[in-house]
Motif scaffolding. Structure first.
Motif, PDB file in Angstrom:
ATOM      1  N   SER A  39      -9.333  90.875  54.911  1.00 29.95           N
ATOM      2  CA  SER A  39      -8.158  90.184  55.451  1.00 29.95           C
ATOM      3  C   SER A  39      -6.883  90.930  55.079  1.00 29.95           C
ATOM      4  O   SER A  39      -5.952  91.031  55.885  1.00 29.95           O
ATOM      5  CB  SER A  39      -8.105  88.738  54.954  1.00 29.95           C
ATOM      6  OG  SER A  39      -7.929  88.681  53.556  1.00 29.95           O
ATOM      7  N   ILE A  49      -3.551  87.949  61.415  1.00 28.49           N
ATOM      8  CA  ILE A  49      -4.895  87.524  61.795  1.00 28.49           C
ATOM      9  C   ILE A  49      -4.722  86.241  62.597  1.00 28.49           C
ATOM     10  O   ILE A  49      -4.295  85.212  62.050  1.00 28.49           O
ATOM     11  CB  ILE A  49      -5.802  87.262  60.580  1.00 28.49           C
ATOM     12  CG1 ILE A  49      -5.934  88.519  59.710  1.00 28.49           C
ATOM     13  CG2 ILE A  49      -7.183  86.789  61.040  1.00 28.49           C
ATOM     14  CD1 ILE A  49      -6.689  88.270  58.417  1.00 28.49           C
ATOM     15  N   GLY A  50      -5.037  86.292  63.882  1.00 30.68           N
ATOM     16  CA  GLY A  50      -4.839  85.122  64.725  1.00 30.68           C
ATOM     17  C   GLY A  50      -3.395  84.669  64.707  1.00 30.68           C
ATOM     18  O   GLY A  50      -2.478  85.466  64.933  1.00 30.68           O
ATOM     19  N   LYS A  51      -3.181  83.394  64.375  1.00 28.16           N
ATOM     20  CA  LYS A  51      -1.837  82.835  64.367  1.00 28.16           C
ATOM     21  C   LYS A  51      -1.084  83.151  63.076  1.00 28.16           C
ATOM     22  O   LYS A  51       0.137  82.923  62.985  1.00 28.16           O
ATOM     23  CB  LYS A  51      -1.895  81.321  64.570  1.00 28.16           C
ATOM     24  CG  LYS A  51      -2.428  80.902  65.941  1.00 28.16           C
ATOM     25  CD  LYS A  51      -2.458  79.393  66.073  1.00 28.16           C
ATOM     26  CE  LYS A  51      -2.997  78.977  67.440  1.00 28.16           C
ATOM     27  NZ  LYS A  51      -3.067  77.500  67.567  1.00 28.16           N
ATOM     28  N   TYR A 265     -15.576  87.009  61.350  1.00 32.51           N
ATOM     29  CA  TYR A 265     -14.623  86.703  62.425  1.00 32.51           C
ATOM     30  C   TYR A 265     -14.613  87.852  63.428  1.00 32.51           C
ATOM     31  O   TYR A 265     -14.536  89.020  63.036  1.00 32.51           O
ATOM     32  CB  TYR A 265     -13.203  86.543  61.867  1.00 32.51           C
ATOM     33  CG  TYR A 265     -12.941  85.208  61.217  1.00 32.51           C
ATOM     34  CD1 TYR A 265     -12.208  84.229  61.879  1.00 32.51           C
ATOM     35  CD2 TYR A 265     -13.426  84.919  59.948  1.00 32.51           C
ATOM     36  CE1 TYR A 265     -11.948  82.999  61.292  1.00 32.51           C
ATOM     37  CE2 TYR A 265     -13.179  83.699  59.345  1.00 32.51           C
ATOM     38  CZ  TYR A 265     -12.448  82.738  60.018  1.00 32.51           C
ATOM     39  OH  TYR A 265     -12.202  81.530  59.430  1.00 32.51           O
ATOM     40  N   SER A 266     -14.655  87.520  64.721  1.00 32.84           N
ATOM     41  CA  SER A 266     -14.578  88.565  65.738  1.00 32.84           C
ATOM     42  C   SER A 266     -13.133  89.011  65.917  1.00 32.84           C
ATOM     43  O   SER A 266     -12.197  88.290  65.563  1.00 32.84           O
ATOM     44  CB  SER A 266     -15.123  88.061  67.075  1.00 32.84           C
ATOM     45  OG  SER A 266     -14.249  87.094  67.631  1.00 32.84           O
ATOM     46  N   THR A 268     -11.374  89.277  68.585  1.00 32.46           N
ATOM     47  CA  THR A 268     -10.614  88.462  69.544  1.00 32.46           C
ATOM     48  C   THR A 268     -10.674  86.974  69.232  1.00 32.46           C
ATOM     49  O   THR A 268      -9.914  86.184  69.799  1.00 32.46           O
ATOM     50  CB  THR A 268     -11.159  88.662  70.967  1.00 32.46           C
ATOM     51  OG1 THR A 268     -12.517  88.187  71.016  1.00 32.46           O
ATOM     52  CG2 THR A 268     -11.110  90.136  71.362  1.00 32.46           C
ATOM     53  N   GLY A 269     -11.589  86.597  68.359  1.00 28.20           N
ATOM     54  CA  GLY A 269     -11.780  85.177  68.083  1.00 28.20           C
ATOM     55  C   GLY A 269     -12.768  84.518  69.025  1.00 28.20           C
ATOM     56  O   GLY A 269     -13.047  83.318  68.904  1.00 28.20           O
ATOM     57  N   GLU A 270     -13.320  85.284  69.966  1.00 32.94           N
ATOM     58  CA  GLU A 270     -14.268  84.726  70.929  1.00 32.94           C
ATOM     59  C   GLU A 270     -15.474  85.650  71.100  1.00 32.94           C
ATOM     60  O   GLU A 270     -15.351  86.875  70.975  1.00 32.94           O
ATOM     61  CB  GLU A 270     -13.596  84.515  72.285  1.00 32.94           C
ATOM     62  CG  GLU A 270     -12.452  83.513  72.248  1.00 32.94           C
ATOM     63  CD  GLU A 270     -11.869  83.242  73.623  1.00 32.94           C
ATOM     64  OE1 GLU A 270     -12.413  83.777  74.604  1.00 32.94           O
ATOM     65  OE2 GLU A 270     -10.879  82.498  73.702  1.00 32.94           O
TER      66      GLU A 270
END
Length: 345
Positions: A39, A49-51, A265-266, A268-270
């Motif tokens: 991370s 990372i993401g949001k 965790y990918s 893209t998150g998907e």
């Protein structure tokens, strides 16, 4: 005290800040080692990372071990000189999740190096005594720092209901994959195989106790799984790589009626998955987010010799060399399995 700050994407610098003053329920810890987590590298390399987005200046690092130097007025469990592993997440203590013991799911959790909360790439930190776990004499503060990722591995093993007699597979042999493999072995899983495409990481998996490895660059993973399990599939599959192909493979190689634990965790998150196959097999998916109530178990596993935690480390960097430490960890993933920063001696 000296504090390492991220000043922008791919940029580190140092500043001087006041040494924190512990509150009545806290201890002041002199930080000796901090692990470089994936991370940290995501924040450093991509700015978020993401949001969760970094707003420099920002302090990275959440895997820490050190020595207590002062204690708050209400602290009875620790004293100056105690060496401790710091659990980095502080729950609110009042929500549904905190009051039922699942404090890691607290919506208001404060976690080192998760924006906007600074991490511990610094010489001292004040932290609740209840989240500072004393380590025994036969462990050192480098191992204390690495209890954090090991806790992830044990939480994955626990969620997967790991037990003796099983044959398991772990996808990914980075730090989290390796500690997951070692946690599975420590909990009695009889045979644990590791899948990756990086040869050095697979060699490290064998060194640390994997029953065998599958190099996905050189072998057909599904065919290898059939041979290793006699066509039945693995009793437990743990996915730590965070890629679509490895998640699909975990479903493919899992035995009917078994557990698949998703850890990675990918990007893209998907991911797109063969859900019909998962339904036909009646697989149970377990996901994990950090851990809870695992530090004592993890410390005992290291202290008793069931887990060679220090064996995960491939590179130790000095605090003054933190720019190189971060750059090398980003650009040389094939060789640097786990980097650690020595903040003080």
């Amino acid at each position: 005290m000296k504090v390492a700050i991220m000043t922008g994407i791919g940029k580190m610098d140092f500043v001087q800040r006041p040494i924190p003053v512990q509150k009545s329920h806290e201890v002041l810890v002199k930080v000796e080692y901090v692990g470089i987590c994936g991370s940290d590298l995501h924040y450093y390399e991509a700015g978020g990372i993401g949001k969760n987005r970094v707003k420099p200046p920002f302090v990275l690092g959440h895997e820490s071990g050190g020595v207590v130097v002062e204690v708050g007025a209400d602290v009875k469990t620790l004293k100056p000189g105690d060496r401790v592993a710091l659990e980095p997440g502080i729950g609110c203590g009042h929500c549904e999740f905190c009051t039922t013991g699942r404090y890691h799911l607290c919506p208001d959790v404060i976690f080192f190096a998760t924006p906007p909360i600074d991490g511990v790439f610094q010489e001292y930190v004040a932290h609740p005594a209840s989240l500072c776990f004393k380590i025994p004499e036969n462990m050192d503060t480098m191992e204390a720092a690495l209890i954090e990722p090991l806790a992830v591995g044990f939480h994955a093993a626990n969620r997967g209901e790991a037990h003796i007699g099983q044959t398991a597979v772990v996808f990914g042999s980075g730090c989290i994959g390796l500690v997951s493999m070692m946690a599975l072995r420590a909990e009695g899983v009889s045979r644990v195989y590791v899948v990756d495409i990086m040869e050095k990481r697979l060699e490290k998996a064998l060194e640390l106790g994997a029953t065998g490895v599958i190099n996905a660059k050189k072998e057909d993973v599904l065919e290898a799984a059939r041979k290793l399990t006699g066509g039945a599939g693995f009793d437990l599959a743990v996915e730590t790589a965070g890629t679509e192909i490895t998640t699909r493979q975990a479903i493919e190689v899992a035995k009917k009626g078994s557990n698949v634990v998703l850890v990675g965790y990918s990007a893209t998150g998907e991911v797109t998955l063969p859900i019909s196959l998962a339904l036909d097999k009646e697989l149970t998916f377990k996901t994990i987010f950090r851990y809870h109530h695992v530090y004592p178990m993890a410390i005992d596993a290291v202290s008793s010799g069931k887990v060679n935690l220090k064996g995960v480390v491939t590179n130790v960097f000095e605090f003054d060399d933190i720019q190189n430490a971060m750059d090398s960890s980003v650009h040389d993933k094939a060789n640097i399995v786990k980097g650690v920063i020595r903040v003080s001696k």
